[in-house]
Design an enzyme around this catalytic site. Structure first.
Site, PDB file in Angstrom:
ATOM      1  N   SER A   1      24.955  33.215  26.921  1.00 20.72           N
ATOM      2  CA  SER A   1      25.661  32.031  26.421  1.00 20.72           C
ATOM      3  C   SER A   1      26.268  31.243  27.574  1.00 20.72           C
ATOM      4  O   SER A   1      26.490  31.777  28.661  1.00 20.72           O
ATOM      5  CB  SER A   1      26.779  32.498  25.485  1.00 20.72           C
ATOM      6  OG  SER A   1      27.612  31.418  25.132  1.00 20.72           O
TER       7      SER A   1
ATOM      8  N   THR B   1      28.589  23.345  18.321  1.00 18.74           N
ATOM      9  CA  THR B   1      29.529  24.365  18.810  1.00 18.74           C
ATOM     10  C   THR B   1      30.948  23.793  18.707  1.00 18.74           C
ATOM     11  O   THR B   1      31.108  22.581  18.473  1.00 18.74           O
ATOM     12  CB  THR B   1      29.201  24.790  20.254  1.00 18.74           C
ATOM     13  OG1 THR B   1      27.873  25.303  20.250  1.00 18.74           O
ATOM     14  CG2 THR B   1      30.135  25.821  20.834  1.00 18.74           C
TER      15      THR B   1
ATOM     16  N   ASN C   1      25.037  27.748  17.109  1.00 15.94           N
ATOM     17  CA  ASN C   1      24.081  27.186  18.062  1.00 15.94           C
ATOM     18  C   ASN C   1      23.765  25.728  17.738  1.00 15.94           C
ATOM     19  O   ASN C   1      24.684  24.931  17.716  1.00 15.94           O
ATOM     20  CB  ASN C   1      22.824  28.049  18.207  1.00 15.94           C
ATOM     21  CG  ASN C   1      22.060  27.701  19.478  1.00 15.94           C
ATOM     22  OD1 ASN C   1      22.630  27.134  20.393  1.00 15.94           O
ATOM     23  ND2 ASN C   1      20.788  28.019  19.540  1.00 15.94           N
TER      24      ASN C   1
ATOM     25  N   THR D   1      30.216  29.229  17.583  1.00 13.44           N
ATOM     26  CA  THR D   1      29.006  28.421  17.389  1.00 13.44           C
ATOM     27  C   THR D   1      28.034  29.061  16.412  1.00 13.44           C
ATOM     28  O   THR D   1      28.026  30.281  16.252  1.00 13.44           O
ATOM     29  CB  THR D   1      28.280  28.210  18.746  1.00 13.44           C
ATOM     30  OG1 THR D   1      27.223  27.268  18.575  1.00 13.44           O
ATOM     31  CG2 THR D   1      27.693  29.499  19.293  1.00 13.44           C
TER      32      THR D   1
ATOM     33  N   ASP E   1      18.816  31.306  22.253  1.00 14.69           N
ATOM     34  CA  ASP E   1      19.488  31.395  23.552  1.00 14.69           C
ATOM     35  C   ASP E   1      18.890  32.489  24.441  1.00 14.69           C
ATOM     36  O   ASP E   1      19.252  32.594  25.618  1.00 14.69           O
ATOM     37  CB  ASP E   1      20.995  31.624  23.377  1.00 14.69           C
ATOM     38  CG  ASP E   1      21.741  30.306  23.200  1.00 14.69           C
ATOM     39  OD1 ASP E   1      21.134  29.245  23.400  1.00 14.69           O
ATOM     40  OD2 ASP E   1      22.935  30.332  22.857  1.00 14.69           O
TER      41      ASP E   1
ATOM     42  N   GLY F   1      28.714  21.984  23.879  1.00 10.21           N
ATOM     43  CA  GLY F   1      27.700  21.159  24.531  1.00 10.21           C
ATOM     44  C   GLY F   1      26.767  21.968  25.405  1.00 10.21           C
ATOM     45  O   GLY F   1      26.352  21.495  26.472  1.00 10.21           O
TER      46      GLY F   1
ATOM     47  N   ARG G   1      29.578  37.834  19.999  1.00 11.07           N
ATOM     48  CA  ARG G   1      28.254  37.210  20.116  1.00 11.07           C
ATOM     49  C   ARG G   1      27.284  37.896  19.149  1.00 11.07           C
ATOM     50  O   ARG G   1      27.390  39.092  18.898  1.00 11.07           O
ATOM     51  CB  ARG G   1      27.772  37.398  21.553  1.00 11.07           C
ATOM     52  CG  ARG G   1      26.471  36.701  21.907  1.00 11.07           C
ATOM     53  CD  ARG G   1      26.617  35.219  21.956  1.00 11.07           C
ATOM     54  NE  ARG G   1      25.516  34.571  22.668  1.00 11.07           N
ATOM     55  CZ  ARG G   1      25.270  33.272  22.611  1.00 11.07           C
ATOM     56  NH1 ARG G   1      26.030  32.471  21.883  1.00 11.07           N
ATOM     57  NH2 ARG G   1      24.281  32.740  23.298  1.00 11.07           N
TER      58      ARG G   1
HETATM   59  O1  DON Z   1      26.064  30.001  23.477  1.00 14.79           O
HETATM   60  C1  DON Z   1      25.602  28.983  23.959  1.00 14.79           C
HETATM   61  O2  DON Z   1      25.615  28.708  25.138  1.00 14.79           O
HETATM   62  C2  DON Z   1      24.999  27.946  23.015  1.00 14.79           C
HETATM   63  N1  DON Z   1      24.525  28.589  21.838  1.00 14.79           N
HETATM   64  C3  DON Z   1      26.047  26.938  22.716  1.00 14.79           C
HETATM   65  C4  DON Z   1      25.515  25.844  21.872  1.00 14.79           C
HETATM   66  C5  DON Z   1      26.198  24.565  22.033  1.00 14.79           C
HETATM   67  O3  DON Z   1      27.145  24.404  22.737  1.00 14.79           O
HETATM   68  C6  DON Z   1      25.618  23.472  21.245  1.00 14.79           C
HETATM   69  N2  DON Z   1      26.002  22.183  21.745  1.00 14.79           N
HETATM   70  N3  DON Z   1      25.254  21.328  22.059  1.00 14.79           N
END
Ligand code: DON
Length: 571
Positions: free
Chosen positions: A439, A368, A388, A386, A410, A460, A95
């Site tokens: 996340s 992602t 993001n 991702t 986030d 997502g 991360r």
């Molecule tokens: O880490 C996370 O939860 C988000 N940055 C993930 C982003 C994501 O899944 C984008 N999709 N819509």
């Protein structure tokens, strides 16, 4: 910068990263599922070159960073989960980290959180962790090298590839944003028209970066010319990241979240992901109820109530465990049973009133990416990666082709103020120097009688947690095949807003029945994208790529067996 590159070339032994392994091991059968046929092909090639599921998944991930670069890439982060053939579990946290100069109010202006700052440009960017995580994973459990894993992506960046319909549409939709920063404009913007599916897309700078990584390894990125380029760009663009932040980055090995569901073992990713904890919590609540097709409406209702309670806990308790005290018992049996006890099987509960997120229509996308892989040796891998939101921060570091994340969004910029996905957070997920934002990514592996039979995860935002929970329940409780478990319509509740989102494909009867139980129901197209690899009772692999991904379906999920070298397509 050229001088720095030269100095680096003198310091490091050339070519080491591409060296072939000396020991020759038998070829493994296996399966790979991604959202893109070129990436899946890179994974299958890794198996054909003597790699295992780790090599396959990482080759696919690094190729996705080239052919699907709006979703993930080396400018972003990932969680890598694997159960190795010998039973050892690796949960590697790649991360992003906040810069050392980050402050809790860095996105607040005149007392209000300004989302434009955490979503686009210099302040939105954290130190990327994917490369460090892949490097660590390959060293612990791969058969091939990082250089080999980068090869397919490098070639596709260098020679170009036919632009897929999804990336072409995203490039066009985000054209204005992609024109803001000069290097991004050079890589992704077309001044005189629109991108079309099928045209060749070349990324010369990114190819050069992949080549440098093959030659010099990840030090080139974290302690060499790449870090220096980022620092120079940050200085002239009002950013906080420094070369020191890069040098200090480390992928962390974490202890996975282990839970049981109806006699199965579920391995999930721990904080700073909320995925493992809340998939386990939702399943732990659901275990108190029995389902069948006959009681299907009760199932949907109880599922929604379980999700609501899980996301309420997420908002209060979850954050980077190196900075915040995350309670250990959120998915303990006793607590899940108590939450189950609070569910009225006939009526939706108001867990708490809250402020609805600012832009409901923007809450869930399909950005992602998730890569699922397994091999006949018994290695099972789940990577969610991702940058993001679509095209991350929209910043390409000049001369590198690397698109940087906007993962700083986030964090909870202010307590109770929703991020891009409508998620709220508290102190545990406040911005802090060196901290990792919370996340929802949920790479997950499920075992029966001590043997893995399913690896899965999704894209997502918050729907990742609910997609993974439902895919497991669809297979285990409702007896659906792996393919149908992924394809089946889904529901999603994330506590705030107090709305039950349901897939557009549900029949008219379901929303009405759910409304009668007190839910505010809204239809949404899709609710995320799941990838999975399962093992059927006869020992064969099922590779599944979510049918919700637009465009060409063929080749996104494949199995391969050296004894029958014709690759079999799957969904
Ligand atoms: O880490 C996370 O939860 C988000 N940055 C993930 C982003 C994501 O899944 C984008 N999709 N819509």
């Amino acid at each position: 910068m050229r001088t720095a590159l030269l100095a680096f070339a003198l310091l490091l032994p050339a070519g080491g990263a591409l060296a072939a392994p000396c020991e020759r091991k038998p070829l493994l059968a296996g399966a790979v599922a991604t959202v893109n046929a070129l990436a899946t092909d890179a994974g299958i090639r890794a198996l054909q070159q003597g790699g295992n599921a780790v090599d396959a998944a990482i080759a696919a991930a690094l190729t996705l960073g080239v052919v699907d670069s709006h979703n993930s890439g080396i400018g972003g982060g990932c969680f890598f989960l694997m159960r190795r053939a010998d039973g050892e579990v690796f949960a590697i946290d790649g991360r992003e980290t906040a810069p050392a100069a980050a402050t809790r109010d860095m996105f607040v202006r005149d007392g209000k959180a300004v989302s434009a700052l955490s979503l686009k440009g210099a302040l939105a960017i954290g130190v990327p962790g994917s490369l460090a995580a892949y490097d660590m994973a390959l060293r612990h459990a791969g058969r091939l090298t990082l250089g080999a894993a980068l090869q397919r992506g490098r070639l596709l960046a260098e020679r170009g590839f036919p632009l897929g319909p999804v990336l072409a549409a995203r490039l066009n939709a985000k054209a204005d944003d992609l024109a803001t920063f000069p290097a991004t404009r050079a890589s992704f913007h077309k001044p005189d028209g629109t991108w079309s599916a099928g045209e060749t897309f070349v990324q010369t700078d990114l190819a050069r970066t992949y080549r440098a990584l093959q030659r010099y390894g990840v030090d080139w990125f974290y302690r060499g010319p790449f870090a220096q380029r980022v620092a120079a760009w940050m200085e002239t663009n009002g950013g906080l990241l420094t070369a020191r932040d890069f040098a200090g980055y480390e992928a962390k090995r974490r202890r996975s979240v282990r839970s049981r569901y109806r006699g199965l073992e579920v391995i999930g990713f721990p904080p700073p992901s909320s995925g493992g904890v809340h998939v386990a919590q939702i399943l732990g609540i659901l275990e108190n109820f029995e389902y069948s097709w006959k009681s299907f409406h009760t199932y949907l209702h109880v599922m929604a109530e379980a999700m609501k309670r899980a996301f309420a806990d997420r908002a209060h308790w979850l954050g980077d465990p190196d900075f915040a005290r995350v309670p250990r018992n959120l998915c303990a049996n006793g607590y899940c049973d108590a939450l189950a006890e609070s569910i009225d099987p006939e009526r939706a509960a108001v867990v708490e009133h809250g402020t609805p997120p600012r832009a409901l229509e923007e809450v869930f996308g399909k950005h992602t990416t998730h890569i699922a892989a397994a091999d006949s040796d018994g290695n099972w891998v789940a990577i969610t990666a991702t940058i993001n939101t679509s095209f991350g921060s929209k910043v390409v570091i000049p001369g590198t082709g690397v698109l940087m994340n906007n993962q700083m969004d986030d964090f909870a910029a202010q307590p109770g103020v929703p991020n891009a996905y409508g998620l709220v957070g508290a102190e545990a997920n406040a911005v802090g120097p060196g901290k990792r934002p919370l996340s929802s990514m949920s790479p997950t592996i499920v075992l029966r009688d001590g043997r893995p039979f399913l690896t899965l995860g999704g894209a997502g935002g918050p729907t990742i947690i609910t997609q993974v929970s439902q895919t497991i329940v669809n297979h285990v409780d409702l007896g659906l095949s792996f393919e149908d478990s992924v394809a089946a319509p889904r529901v999603h509740h994330q506590w705030k807003p107090d709305v039950l989102f349901i897939d557009g494909t549900w029949l008219a009867g379901e929303p009405a029945r759910l409304e009668r139980r007190g839910h505010v129901v809204k239809r949404r197209a899709g609710l995320g994208v799941t990838q999975a690899v399962g093992r059927r009772p006869d020992g064969s692999f099922a590779a599944v790529s979510d049918p919700r991904v637009d465009g060409e379906r063929r080749g996104r999920a494949r199995t391969w067996d050296p004894r029958a070298p014709v690759s079999s397509g799957a969904r």
